[in-house]
Write an enzyme that holds these catalytic residues in place. Structure first.
Site, PDB file in Angstrom:
ATOM      1  N   LYS A 177       9.406  -0.593  -5.172  1.00 18.26           N
ATOM      2  CA  LYS A 177       9.268  -0.671  -4.011  1.00 18.26           C
ATOM      3  C   LYS A 177       9.020  -2.472  -3.289  1.00 18.26           C
ATOM      4  CE  LYS A 177       4.706  -0.712  -1.210  1.00 18.26           C
ATOM      5  NZ  LYS A 177       5.057  -2.289  -0.666  1.00 18.26           N
ATOM      6  N   ASP A 225      13.299   1.386  -0.487  1.00 20.65           N
ATOM      7  CA  ASP A 225      13.053   1.462  -0.455  1.00 20.65           C
ATOM      8  C   ASP A 225      14.031   2.458  -0.089  1.00 20.65           C
ATOM      9  OD1 ASP A 225      10.212   1.860  -1.124  1.00 20.65           O
ATOM     10  OD2 ASP A 225       9.917   1.193   1.240  1.00 20.65           O
TER      11      ASP A 225
END
Ligand code: SF4
Length: 264
Positions: free
Chosen positions: A12, A128
């Site tokens: 992330k 992502d």
């Protein structure tokens, strides 16, 4: 030494990929490996702590400005000879669908022979799996090993799980999970379980220590500025594990209910 590691660190956004990548790069350079770090993040900060806080021009920016790019314009020697390259980001509102990375690497291949000479190349890739940027280096055969960085919180684990799903979809095995701690309770247990349940294992638990941010703020890796710190030892061990690693698995992503249960 005859190693030819080509790895990418996923996770992330904001989870600490760049600091992990640069500290691993520095730790491997300490061991005598020839290392290159290729930052593919729009913030272009993958290499800054290897260069004493200096920001280098990005390949995409130079190409956009019509510069006839030479090796010395984009490949910079940092800590212990680590070669630093920043691909750069997309044009705002336009994106690049992963093209950016490919165009930049093709340019780099043309102008520099070092890509073939490195023992280790670390790709610090965007967060992502929102686009082609995620898979581009793998599809082009540039990356052979994928690692996923997470903490024990739900959102980073959600992203990590999603990345694992993406890796399986493109038939790319996962080499391991790394936890960059945010000091959440039961964090090591949660991430260890997560790693095991997707079929992989936790390779390192990087403690949350202020020294990492302090070194970064000054423009250095921990390996350079605080080599005797506890966290430097952790990076050193992780770097060795990565260099010796030769196993990987096809990850099996968890369903969302299980993921939530894990983090409760
Ligand atoms: S399109 Fe993908 S790879 Fe390209 S900049 Fe956007 S997020 Fe990154």
């Amino acid at each position: 030494m005859n190693v030819h590691k080509r790895i990418a660190i996923y996770g992330k956004g904001g989870i600490g990929k760049s600091s992990t990548a640069s500290n691993v790069a520095a730790a491997c350079a300490d061991e005598g490996y020839k290392v290159m770090i290729i930052g593919c993040d729009p913030k272009s900060d993958s290499s800054i702590t290897l260069l004493g806080g200096k920001r280098i021009p990005t390949i995409l920016d130079l190409l956009r400005d019509g510069v006839d790019v030479k090796e010395e314009d984009v490949v910079f020697k940092g800590y212990k000879g680590v070669q630093c390259v920043e691909v750069g980001g997309p044009e705002p509102g336009i994106g690049c669908a992963g093209r950016g990375i490919i165009v930049a690497i093709q340019t780099l291949k043309k102008i520099s022979r070092s890509l073939n000479e490195m023992d280790l190349i670390i790709y610090d890739v965007p967060g992502d799996i929102v686009c082609g940027g995620f898979v581009a280096p793998i599809r082009k055969g540039l990356v052979k090993e994928a690692y996923v960085l997470t903490s024990g919180e739900y959102m980073p684990l959600y992203a990590a799980n999603n990345i694992c799903r993406g890796l399986a979809k493109i038939n790319t095995p996962l080499s391991g999970i790394i936890c960059n701690s945010r000091s959440v309770s039961r964090e090591e247990e949660i991430v260890t379980k997560f790693a095991a349940e997707i079929g992989s294992e936790l390779m390192a638990f990087i403690p949350k220590e202020q020294i990492v941010q302090d070194c970064e703020r000054d423009g250095f890796s921990v390996m350079e500025k605080a080599p005797d710190s506890n966290v430097a030892q952790v990076y050193r061990k992780l770097a060795r594990t990565i260099m010796e690693r030769d196993s990987s698995v096809m990850p099996e992503a968890l369903d969302d209910d299980r993921l939530r249960e894990l983090t409760k």
